[in-house]
Motif scaffolding. Structure first.
Motif, PDB file in Angstrom:
ATOM      1  N   ARG A 192       0.843  -1.205   0.000  1.00  0.00           N
ATOM      2  CA  ARG A 192       0.000   0.000   0.000  1.00  0.00           C
ATOM      3  C   ARG A 192       0.879   1.256   0.000  1.00  0.00           C
ATOM      4  O   ARG A 192       0.571   2.246  -0.680  1.00  0.00           O
ATOM      5  N   HIS A 193       1.973   1.216   0.762  1.00  0.00           N
ATOM      6  CA  HIS A 193       2.890   2.361   0.782  1.00  0.00           C
ATOM      7  C   HIS A 193       3.550   2.553  -0.586  1.00  0.00           C
ATOM      8  O   HIS A 193       3.755   3.691  -1.027  1.00  0.00           O
ATOM      9  N   ILE A 194       3.871   1.447  -1.254  1.00  0.00           N
ATOM     10  CA  ILE A 194       4.468   1.541  -2.588  1.00  0.00           C
ATOM     11  C   ILE A 194       3.482   2.173  -3.565  1.00  0.00           C
ATOM     12  O   ILE A 194       3.831   3.068  -4.340  1.00  0.00           O
ATOM     13  N   LEU A 239       6.784   9.677  -6.378  1.00  0.00           N
ATOM     14  CA  LEU A 239       8.102   9.435  -5.789  1.00  0.00           C
ATOM     15  C   LEU A 239       8.889   8.449  -6.640  1.00  0.00           C
ATOM     16  O   LEU A 239       8.314   7.588  -7.315  1.00  0.00           O
ATOM     17  N   ASP A 240      10.228   8.545  -6.606  1.00  0.00           N
ATOM     18  CA  ASP A 240      11.028   7.563  -7.319  1.00  0.00           C
ATOM     19  C   ASP A 240      11.223   6.344  -6.423  1.00  0.00           C
ATOM     20  O   ASP A 240      10.858   6.334  -5.246  1.00  0.00           O
ATOM     21  N   ALA A 291      13.834   4.980  -5.072  1.00  0.00           N
ATOM     22  CA  ALA A 291      14.686   5.144  -3.896  1.00  0.00           C
ATOM     23  C   ALA A 291      13.920   5.800  -2.750  1.00  0.00           C
ATOM     24  O   ALA A 291      14.055   5.402  -1.577  1.00  0.00           O
ATOM     25  N   GLN A 292      13.099   6.794  -3.061  1.00  0.00           N
ATOM     26  CA  GLN A 292      12.302   7.463  -2.021  1.00  0.00           C
ATOM     27  C   GLN A 292      11.279   6.507  -1.419  1.00  0.00           C
ATOM     28  O   GLN A 292      11.078   6.482  -0.199  1.00  0.00           O
ATOM     29  N   ILE A 293      10.637   5.718  -2.289  1.00  0.00           N
ATOM     30  CA  ILE A 293       9.659   4.746  -1.794  1.00  0.00           C
ATOM     31  C   ILE A 293      10.349   3.708  -0.924  1.00  0.00           C
ATOM     32  O   ILE A 293       9.827   3.309   0.130  1.00  0.00           O
ATOM     33  N   ALA A 294      11.528   3.260  -1.365  1.00  0.00           N
ATOM     34  CA  ALA A 294      12.268   2.245  -0.600  1.00  0.00           C
ATOM     35  C   ALA A 294      12.595   2.748   0.801  1.00  0.00           C
ATOM     36  O   ALA A 294      12.509   1.999   1.778  1.00  0.00           O
ATOM     37  N   ARG A 295      12.967   4.020   0.906  1.00  0.00           N
ATOM     38  CA  ARG A 295      13.262   4.580   2.232  1.00  0.00           C
ATOM     39  C   ARG A 295      12.008   4.614   3.097  1.00  0.00           C
ATOM     40  O   ARG A 295      12.071   4.395   4.306  1.00  0.00           O
ATOM     41  N   ARG A 296      10.869   4.887   2.480  1.00  0.00           N
ATOM     42  CA  ARG A 296       9.615   4.921   3.242  1.00  0.00           C
ATOM     43  C   ARG A 296       9.260   3.566   3.848  1.00  0.00           C
ATOM     44  O   ARG A 296       8.774   3.487   4.973  1.00  0.00           O
ATOM     45  N   PRO A 341       5.199   1.106 -13.063  1.00  0.00           N
ATOM     46  CA  PRO A 341       4.824   2.299 -12.291  1.00  0.00           C
ATOM     47  C   PRO A 341       3.456   2.855 -12.645  1.00  0.00           C
ATOM     48  O   PRO A 341       2.787   3.455 -11.813  1.00  0.00           O
ATOM     49  N   GLY A 342       3.006   2.642 -13.897  1.00  0.00           N
ATOM     50  CA  GLY A 342       1.700   3.166 -14.281  1.00  0.00           C
ATOM     51  C   GLY A 342       0.554   2.226 -13.994  1.00  0.00           C
ATOM     52  O   GLY A 342      -0.615   2.620 -14.089  1.00  0.00           O
ATOM     53  N   GLY A 343       0.845   0.986 -13.651  1.00  0.00           N
ATOM     54  CA  GLY A 343      -0.235   0.031 -13.455  1.00  0.00           C
ATOM     55  C   GLY A 343      -0.186  -0.729 -12.146  1.00  0.00           C
ATOM     56  O   GLY A 343      -0.919  -1.703 -11.962  1.00  0.00           O
TER      57      GLY A 343
END
Length: 310
Positions: A12-14, A22-23, A25-30, A48-50
């Motif tokens: 869900r966070h992804i 977000l790119d 790397a930013q998502i991975a940090r989250r 990323p679009g689907g």
């Protein structure tokens, strides 16, 4: 925990991070995961679009339940009463279609053989016997198919077993949609450079409109009623707001869960027919807005309208 399997909450966070622009790397940090984990997760589940958190979670559960079967093909023939010669003939016809689409012949024969086996899998020795070719030919074919990521490998004692990937057609569809959109964007850019009123510009603009509409048809696909209604509600909210809004702002305004808003935004982007004649767009700040659909108007029409508005 870092290094463990992604949880439903992680997914869900992804999804929310992708919706916010977000790119990886930013998502991975989250989510506290390696960037490579997030990259593979998104690529495996629609790009990323689907990417949809709920669909990704269900796909993971299916893969976890799936076990590569080791029963010989003749067992299926005995159970289902299939004619071996008819099955072999169909597999060769299936392979011929793949060859016509550009796949090397041996790779096509291997893939067709895997698809027409109930287990969807085989060892190199089994493939060599079935296709009556050398192990070296099988080795080259599976290496090629592995490079395309249309088959997967699993250890079986000292041997490897090869199996078709259940997501292969979805991934091919996603690649096709991306390529078509790239053609459309390149042609539209060319029309702007040469000028829409010149022969070259007019030709490129016509090409761009064709590929934009083709991309819309490819990217659209089916969407269930509830998801379609959610997407329309989000689009209406963006029209009403008249200004870009982040998924978080939309969720607060609509009093919806963030995951529902993120999914609705993805559907609005992936299914342009839902939003017609407007299109959902995102900016670098992670906010979304609506614009007139680009392929509804030619460059000349847009310019004349811009002059009237000024």
């Amino acid at each position: 925990m870092p290094g463990g399997r992604l949880t439903e909450e992680d997914r869900r966070h992804i999804a929310s991070g992708l919706a916010a622009g977000l790119d990886y790397a930013q998502i991975a940090r989250r989510v506290g995961r390696p960037t490579s984990t997030v990259t593979r997760e998104v690529a495996r589940n629609g790009g990323p679009g689907g990417y949809r958190a709920d669909l990704a979670q269900r796909a993971t559960r299916r893969r976890a339940r799936r076990r590569i079967a080791t029963a010989p093909q003749r067992l299926s023939e005995a159970i289902y009463g299939r004619d071996e010669e008819t099955v072999r003939e169909f597999a060769e016809q299936f392979a011929a279609l793949m060859v016509d689409s550009g796949l090397p012949r041996m790779a096509a024969r291997v893939l067709a053989s895997l698809f027409t086996t109930d287990s969807g899998s085989a060892t190199a020795a089994e493939l060599a016997r079935r296709l009556q070719v050398s192990p070296a030919s099988i080795s080259k074919a599976v290496a090629y198919l592995g490079g395309l990521e249309v088959i997967r490998r699993a250890r079986e004692g000292r041997r490897e077993r090869y199996a078709v990937d259940d997501n292969v057609w979805f991934e091919a569809w996603s690649d096709s949609a991306r390529t078509t959109n790239q053609w459309a964007q390149a042609a539209e850019r060319g029309a702007e450079i040469f000028g829409a009123t010149t022969p070259v510009g007019a030709r490129l603009e016509h090409m761009g409109l064709f590929f934009a509409r083709l991309g819309r048809d490819i990217a659209g696909g089916p969407v269930d009623t509830a998801a379609g209604e959610h997407a329309l509600t989000v689009i209406a909210a963006l029209v009403q707001a008249g200004t870009p809004l982040t998924p978080e702002q939309l969720a607060a305004a609509l009093d919806w869960p963030l995951d529902r808003v993120s999914s609705a935004l993805h559907d609005g982007e992936r299914h342009p027919d839902l939003a017609d004649p407007v299109a959902v767009r995102g900016n670098e700040a992670g906010a979304y807005y609506v614009v007139a659909r680009h392929d509804r108007l030619t460059t000349a029409q847009r310019r004349r309208l811009a002059r009237n508005a000024s």
